[in-house]
Scaffold this active site. Structure first.
Site, PDB file in Angstrom:
ATOM      1  N   HIS A 109      15.866  72.666  30.457  1.00 12.14           N
ATOM      2  CA  HIS A 109      16.380  72.170  31.732  1.00 12.14           C
ATOM      3  C   HIS A 109      15.592  70.973  32.259  1.00 12.14           C
ATOM      4  CE1 HIS A 109      18.282  76.414  32.371  1.00 12.14           C
ATOM      5  NE2 HIS A 109      18.997  75.653  31.579  1.00 12.14           N
TER       6      HIS A 109
ATOM      7  N   SER B 278      16.195  86.436  33.434  1.00  4.46           N
ATOM      8  CA  SER B 278      17.282  87.398  33.645  1.00  4.46           C
ATOM      9  C   SER B 278      18.364  87.233  32.589  1.00  4.46           C
ATOM     10  CB  SER B 278      17.887  87.190  35.037  1.00  4.46           C
ATOM     11  OG  SER B 278      18.420  85.875  35.127  1.00  4.46           O
TER      12      SER B 278
HETATM   13  P1  NAD Z   1      15.730  84.318  37.053  1.00  5.24           P
HETATM   14  O1  NAD Z   1      15.155  84.160  38.420  1.00  5.24           O
HETATM   15  O2  NAD Z   1      17.194  84.474  36.903  1.00  5.24           O
HETATM   16  O3  NAD Z   1      15.085  85.606  36.371  1.00  5.24           O
HETATM   17  C1  NAD Z   1      13.696  85.790  36.336  1.00  5.24           C
HETATM   18  C2  NAD Z   1      13.443  87.148  35.688  1.00  5.24           C
HETATM   19  O4  NAD Z   1      12.050  87.260  35.488  1.00  5.24           O
HETATM   20  C3  NAD Z   1      13.900  88.323  36.523  1.00  5.24           C
HETATM   21  O5  NAD Z   1      14.649  89.208  35.710  1.00  5.24           O
HETATM   22  C4  NAD Z   1      12.576  88.976  36.991  1.00  5.24           C
HETATM   23  O6  NAD Z   1      12.651  90.380  37.029  1.00  5.24           O
HETATM   24  C5  NAD Z   1      11.621  88.545  35.920  1.00  5.24           C
HETATM   25  N1  NAD Z   1      10.247  88.355  36.381  1.00  5.24           N
HETATM   26  C6  NAD Z   1       9.814  87.696  37.471  1.00  5.24           C
HETATM   27  N2  NAD Z   1       8.482  87.641  37.503  1.00  5.24           N
HETATM   28  C7  NAD Z   1       8.053  88.312  36.397  1.00  5.24           C
HETATM   29  C8  NAD Z   1       6.771  88.604  35.867  1.00  5.24           C
HETATM   30  N3  NAD Z   1       5.657  88.195  36.475  1.00  5.24           N
HETATM   31  N4  NAD Z   1       6.695  89.309  34.714  1.00  5.24           N
HETATM   32  C9  NAD Z   1       7.824  89.734  34.078  1.00  5.24           C
HETATM   33  N5  NAD Z   1       9.074  89.485  34.540  1.00  5.24           N
HETATM   34  C10 NAD Z   1       9.174  88.768  35.679  1.00  5.24           C
HETATM   35  O7  NAD Z   1      15.152  83.124  36.176  1.00  5.24           O
HETATM   36  P2  NAD Z   1      15.754  82.450  34.862  1.00  5.24           P
HETATM   37  O8  NAD Z   1      16.355  83.468  33.979  1.00  5.24           O
HETATM   38  O9  NAD Z   1      14.708  81.545  34.338  1.00  5.24           O
HETATM   39  O10 NAD Z   1      16.960  81.552  35.397  1.00  5.24           O
HETATM   40  C11 NAD Z   1      16.820  80.799  36.568  1.00  5.24           C
HETATM   41  C12 NAD Z   1      16.944  79.292  36.409  1.00  5.24           C
HETATM   42  O11 NAD Z   1      16.126  78.747  37.414  1.00  5.24           O
HETATM   43  C13 NAD Z   1      16.464  78.709  35.138  1.00  5.24           C
HETATM   44  O12 NAD Z   1      17.464  77.879  34.704  1.00  5.24           O
HETATM   45  C14 NAD Z   1      15.241  77.849  35.521  1.00  5.24           C
HETATM   46  O13 NAD Z   1      15.405  76.539  35.013  1.00  5.24           O
HETATM   47  C15 NAD Z   1      15.275  77.719  37.007  1.00  5.24           C
HETATM   48  N6  NAD Z   1      13.991  77.904  37.712  1.00  5.24           N
HETATM   49  C16 NAD Z   1      12.834  77.413  37.178  1.00  5.24           C
HETATM   50  C17 NAD Z   1      11.636  77.618  37.832  1.00  5.24           C
HETATM   51  C18 NAD Z   1      10.373  77.063  37.207  1.00  5.24           C
HETATM   52  O14 NAD Z   1      10.397  76.019  36.576  1.00  5.24           O
HETATM   53  N7  NAD Z   1       9.241  77.755  37.368  1.00  5.24           N
HETATM   54  C19 NAD Z   1      11.586  78.334  39.025  1.00  5.24           C
HETATM   55  C20 NAD Z   1      12.796  78.815  39.566  1.00  5.24           C
HETATM   56  C21 NAD Z   1      13.995  78.599  38.886  1.00  5.24           C
END
Ligand code: NAD
Length: 240
Positions: free
Chosen positions: A120, A191
């Site tokens: 992304h 997720s």
């Molecule tokens: P999501 O928020 O849909 O899912 C995150 C998952 O991680 C959840 O199922 C949650 O239970 C789990 N989780 C959270 N913290 C955890 C931990 N410490 N240990 C284990 N599991 C943990 O995120 P996604 O699937 O990446 O999709 C969301 C979209 O948002 C992606 O496309 C991403 O590009 C974007 N995004 C990126 C960032 C970043 O760059 N850090 C932050 C927010 C969103």
């Protein structure tokens, strides 16, 4: 008896890691779908992040897009956690061949990972829509309102894939190649709700699929090992 993660890693020669926003929550960056994720925060609840982070919203409400982006997606103070550090260490030990990430925060590279496929894009890369000049994070983070190109005053946008935009086909095909060649796939902190990124898992042909996530995912039933817990704590045993 089911193998432990330590045994699986010890027996693997070509591990690929596929991760998402959950990998960075322990660095203080909220994800989308956890209880304290962006979906459950005030603005995220009234206008979903998918809408604010879409191409059409960027075009029609550019100032509002940047206000949200700067507040919720830019975390210049964030530092890699144990999960990022462990993955970098596994690459150094020549156990891991690639990290495929949906994250845009650049923390894998900051931890020392070199083979990182950013599906992304990245907040660290930005370009002027008028003249094409490239800029780092600072210009976008420091500008009040819409960031403008210092050279031509065009709008500077992040090289981040917005909803309604396509993923880079070069990055996608490299990710497919990595997954097809891997003997072990570790999926964590995602997720698996965001497509087409989540669909990439189908390219994996190897033996061990490990799922590390706080909540259940649609791929749990295919996994040889499911670890329900913190990805930082789980991977810490491999950190240097
Ligand atoms: P999501 O928020 O849909 O899912 C995150 C998952 O991680 C959840 O199922 C949650 O239970 C789990 N989780 C959270 N913290 C955890 C931990 N410490 N240990 C284990 N599991 C943990 O995120 P996604 O699937 O990446 O999709 C969301 C979209 O948002 C992606 O496309 C991403 O590009 C974007 N995004 C990126 C960032 C970043 O760059 N850090 C932050 C927010 C969103």
């Amino acid at each position: 008896m089911a193998k432990t993660l330590g045994t699986i890693v010890a027996l693997s020669h070509q591990i690929v890691f596929f991760g998402g926003a959950g990998v960075s929550t322990e660095s203080g960056i909220p994800d989308f779908r956890s209880a304290d994720g962006l979906y459950n925060q005030e603005l995220g609840a009234s206008i979903p992040p998918e809408e604010i982070l879409s191409h059409s919203f960027f075009v029609s409400h550019t100032a509002e897009f940047f206000a949200y982006y700067r507040t919720h997606l830019l975390h210049p103070q964030a530092r890699p956690n144990q999960a990022h550090l462990a993955l970098a260490e596994l690459e150094r030990r020549e156990k891991l061949s690639a990290v495929i990430t949906q994250n845009i925060d650049g923390l894998h590279q900051m931890a020392g990972s070199r083979a990182v496929l950013e599906l992304h894009g990245s907040v660290h890369r930005n370009h002027c829509l008028a003249c094409g000049r490239h800029y780092g994070l600072d210009l976008v983070a420091a500008s009040p309102g819409i960031p403008r190109c210092p050279a031509c005053a065009g709008v500077v946008r992040p090289d981040v894939v917005l909803y309604e935009e396509s993923l880079d086909p070069g990055v996608m095909s490299q990710a497919v190649r990595e997954l097809a060649g891997a003997d072990t796939l570790i999926v964590g902190g995602t997720s698996l709700a965001v497509y087409p990124a989540a669909g990439l898992l189908q390219a994996f042909r190897g033996r061990e699929l490990v799922l590390i996530n706080r909540e259940p995912t649609p791929a749990d039933r295919l996994a040889t090992l499911v670890i329900r817990g913190s990805i930082g704590q789980t991977l810490a045993e491999f950190a240097d």
